[in-house]
Scaffold this motif. Structure first.
Motif, short mmCIF file in Angstrom:
data_model
loop_
_atom_site.label_atom_id
_atom_site.label_comp_id
_atom_site.label_asym_id
_atom_site.label_seq_id
_atom_site.Cartn_x
_atom_site.Cartn_y
_atom_site.Cartn_z
N THR B 71 44.83 22.97 46.52
CA THR B 71 43.95 23.26 45.39
C THR B 71 44.43 22.53 44.14
O THR B 71 43.61 22.00 43.36
CB THR B 71 43.91 24.78 45.15
OG1 THR B 71 43.36 25.40 46.31
CG2 THR B 71 43.06 25.12 43.94
N GLU B 109 37.70 26.81 44.66
CA GLU B 109 38.20 27.88 45.54
C GLU B 109 37.81 29.23 44.94
O GLU B 109 37.41 30.15 45.63
CB GLU B 109 39.73 27.75 45.63
CG GLU B 109 40.40 28.74 46.53
CD GLU B 109 41.90 28.51 46.60
OE1 GLU B 109 42.51 28.15 45.57
OE2 GLU B 109 42.47 28.67 47.68
N ASP B 183 36.51 23.13 48.09
CA ASP B 183 37.78 23.84 48.27
C ASP B 183 37.50 25.13 49.03
O ASP B 183 37.00 26.09 48.45
CB ASP B 183 38.41 24.11 46.89
CG ASP B 183 39.89 24.42 47.00
OD1 ASP B 183 40.36 24.67 48.12
OD2 ASP B 183 40.58 24.40 45.96
N GLU B 184 37.80 25.14 50.29
CA GLU B 184 37.54 26.29 51.17
C GLU B 184 36.10 26.79 51.05
O GLU B 184 35.86 27.92 50.62
CB GLU B 184 38.54 27.41 50.89
CG GLU B 184 39.96 26.95 51.10
CD GLU B 184 40.96 28.10 51.14
OE1 GLU B 184 40.55 29.22 51.49
OE2 GLU B 184 42.13 27.87 50.82
N ASN B 214 38.74 20.92 51.91
CA ASN B 214 39.95 21.70 52.13
C ASN B 214 39.54 22.95 52.88
O ASN B 214 38.67 23.69 52.43
CB ASN B 214 40.56 22.06 50.77
CG ASN B 214 41.64 23.12 50.88
OD1 ASN B 214 42.21 23.33 51.95
ND2 ASN B 214 41.90 23.80 49.79
MG LIG Z 1 43.92 26.63 47.66
#
Ligand SMILES: [Mg+2]
Ligand SMILES: Nc1ncnc2c1ncn2[C@@H]1O[C@H](COP(=O)(O)OP(=O)(O)OP(=O)(O)O)[C@@H](O)[C@H]1O
Lengths: 282, 333
Positions: B71, B109, B183-184, B214
């Protein structure tokens, strides 16, 4: 390009103020204060039977300034508690991440927020102040000598405080920044009162307390200028030098130099806030 | 500039060339180029000399355990975190210039959007901030893409967590980006939503939109990514195409009657491990078509009884665990 971002963010900030509960709480507080003052002024009128005597004018001016102080307090509280969440709160919640990943400068976002808050605070001061003047006019038949200048100074006081709130919210949590800003506002006001007492007693070192605090945070200085614009201009000659001690009457209008300093102060603090925000890791 | 190059090992050779080139000579083709990123939070080193590239239209997975710095790397790329050192180019422009992010979409995230706005208003806001014009119909289509078509007018404050993440995906995609950084993206999604995101990533890939993804869901990464970068403790532990990382094949055998001659024959095919009658032979990345049949024929010739022969590919998950467990030595491999 940047101007478009600034205005977009300013509009967003106004929208936030309008849609959040802040606006409703502000409206309730303001209407309560206005209603109370309407009742108070009608009692005053019954007591003195018009503004014929100097005494009555002192009373009307004092009470008007007292109520305007209440309004300025509401404006200060409202904008300080809007300024904190709008910056620190968005950083804390993560809302700022998606926004600041856009092709925009952080300084443009900060300036937009500032502009939105300025519009909100000034709009509030203008509306509530005008309503208050109308109340005094219908109850007592009194109209302040320089209403526009007074309201402009009151708005300037609000702007000074919300700029401070923005600076604080780049560094500390949303709630804390609101509380600290309002705390400093109160402290400066008290220092101003102490300075006034010092002047009345011709005690220079006590008087300096007020002067210095009015330089450090120009809220109180601007407030005294606003009071001067609201109160009857013949008061000073009628009452004499003793009234410097009254926290709700002011002896002298603001100097241009002081206004210049207040403007410079706002710019400096805003630049400082911009630098702090630029360096901040999100 | 010495650390990262030396440390990355063989798989990083892809990036080494880029690192030594002056910025002006870089091919305009990379969507992300970063070099020597470093970030310390007080005593915690979050990112320590990370360099990698994402080509235009390429889908790259960013993998690694919790706290590896994924991140933080993403936030540095987007200018949300100031690196202590390092250089970033986005779509060929230095990330110091905010305009470098003009063609970038981002799903954080921690996804939160103005709770007092409606979903449609959030998209309109982001389109304005991105400085593009996207017709309302296209914005609506974007909401429909993430399954929020019937909630467009509702306040975001009343959305569930998964709905907010779906909105975040729409925000990342709405301004017609050339690079999407996620991010995720499926951390709060239901299984159906995860499948949707996979399809979405494949359609982005088909449209030549570069993606940096990610995710902890390795199956997801394995299915859509062209390349992966594996971070561990703030450093690139390995990186390369899936074929490079998963190149090793293996052969699982169940045999009995194995004597020393048979063992020699097995060793000639590749390093092997034995657990009673189970044997696992590591084969080269590109085994000859004849390798396995020849081995079996020879074993039978040596009197070995062959119960089972099963060729296998190493999964990304096994490989990831291998790399992370091997720790720092793996980096110098
Ligand atoms: Mg992270
Ligand atoms: N704002 C911060 N302040 C202090 N330390 C931080 C901060 N952000 C990240 N870190 C530290 O940096 C390291 C990397 O964090 P990061 O969030 O990048 O990990 P990650 O790879 O995204 O992990 P995860 O898979 O759990 O999301 C961690 O050790 C973390 O403690």
């Amino acid at each position: 390009m940047t101007a478009r971002i600034v205005f977009t963010v300013a509009a967003l900030t106004l929208q936030e103020a309008a849609r959040r509960r802040v606006l409703r709480s502000l409206a309730v507080l303001t209407i309560t204060l206005l209603a109370l003052s309407a009742w108070g002024f009608s009692r005053l009128d019954a007591e003195f039977g018009g503004l014929t005597t100097g005494e009555a004018k002192v009373a009307a001016s004092t009470v008007l300034n007292l109520v305007m102080f209440g309004l300025s307090l509401i404006a200060a509280l409202g904008t300080a508690f809007l300024a904190g969440p709008t910056l620190a709160g968005e950083v804390e919640s993560g809302t700022a991440l998606a926004i600041l990943a856009r092709p925009i400068r952080r300084s443009a976002v900060l300036l937009g927020k500032w502009l939105g808050l300025v519009a909100f605070g000034s709009g509030f001061v203008a509306l509530a102040g005008l309503a208050q003047f109308l109340i005094v006019r219908t109850t007592l038949g009194y109209w302040p000598p320089q209403p526009a200048i007074g309201l402009a100074l009151l708005a300037a006081q609000t702007i000074v405080l919300l700029t401070l709130g923005l600076l604080l919210s780049t560094a500390i949590s949303p709630m804390a920044s609101g509380i600290v800003a309002v705390g400093l506002f109160g402290a400066t006001w008290i220092a101003g009162v102490i300075g006034g007492v010092g002047q009345a007693l011709a005690n220079d070192s006590v008087a300096r307390v007020g002067t210095i605090s009015q330089m450090l945070l120009p809220t109180d200085g601007l407030w005294r200028g606003a009071m001067h614009a609201f109160q009857d201009q013949t008061l000073f000659t009628q009452v004499g030098p003793g009234f410097g001690a009254s926290p709700f009457l002011s002896q002298a209008p603001l100097t241009t130099a002081y206004l210049g300093w207040a403007g410079l102060w706002v710019v400096l603090v805003l630049v400082l806030a911009g630098l702090a925000f630029q360096r901040r890791d999100l | 500039m010495t650390g990262p190059t030396a440390r990355l090992g063989a798989s990083a050779s892809l990036d080494v060339g880029a690192e030594e080139q002056p910025i002006a000579d870089l091919p305009p083709s990379s969507a992300v180029w970063c070099s020597g990123l470093r970030k310390r939070y007080r005593r915690q080193t979050a990112v320590d000399g990370v360099s990698f590239t994402v080509g235009r239209g390429e889908v790259v997975g960013l993998l690694g355990p919790n706290g590896a710095g994924k991140t933080t790397v993403i936030k540095i790329l987007l200018g949300l975190v100031r690196p202590d050192a390092g250089e970033v180019l986005l779509l060929g422009r230095s990330a110091r210039d905010p305009q470098a992010r003009a063609g970038v979409g981002y799903l954080p995230e921690l996804f939160r959007y103005q709770p007092w706005l409606s979903a449609a208003e959030v998209l309109a806001l982001h389109v304005r901030l991105a400085g593009v014009t996207v017709p309302a119909a296209e914005r609506r289509a974007c909401l429909a893409l993430v399954g929020l078509a019937d909630r467009a007018g509702d306040r975001v404050g009343g959305f569930s967590k998964g709905m907010q993440q779906r909105l975040g995906l729409a925000v990342a995609l709405v301004a017609r980006p050339d690079l999407v950084i996620l991010d995720e993206p499926t951390s709060a999604l239901d299984p159906l939503g995860r499948a949707d995101v996979r399809d979405l990533l494949l359609s982005l890939k088909a449209r030549q939109v570069a993606v940096l993804l990610n995710s902890h869901l390795i199956g997801e990464v394995e299915r859509v990514c062209d390349r992966v970068v594996i971070l561990d403790k703030g450093r690139v532990a390995a990186s390369g195409t899936l074929a490079e990382l998963l190149g090793r094949r293996e052969l699982r055998l169940r045999l009995d009657g194995v004597d020393s001659a048979a063992e020699e024959r097995l060793a000639a095919a590749g390093a092997f491990t034995r657990d009673r009658d189970s044997f696992v032979v590591a084969l080269p990345a590109d085994p000859d078509a004849t390798t396995v049949p020849d081995l079996v024929a020879d074993l039978v010739g040596l009197g070995v009884r062959v119960h089972a022969v099963e060729p296998a590919r190493i999964s990304l998950e096994e490989r990831l665990l291998d790399i992370l467990r091997a720790g720092p030595t793996e980096e110098r491999r």
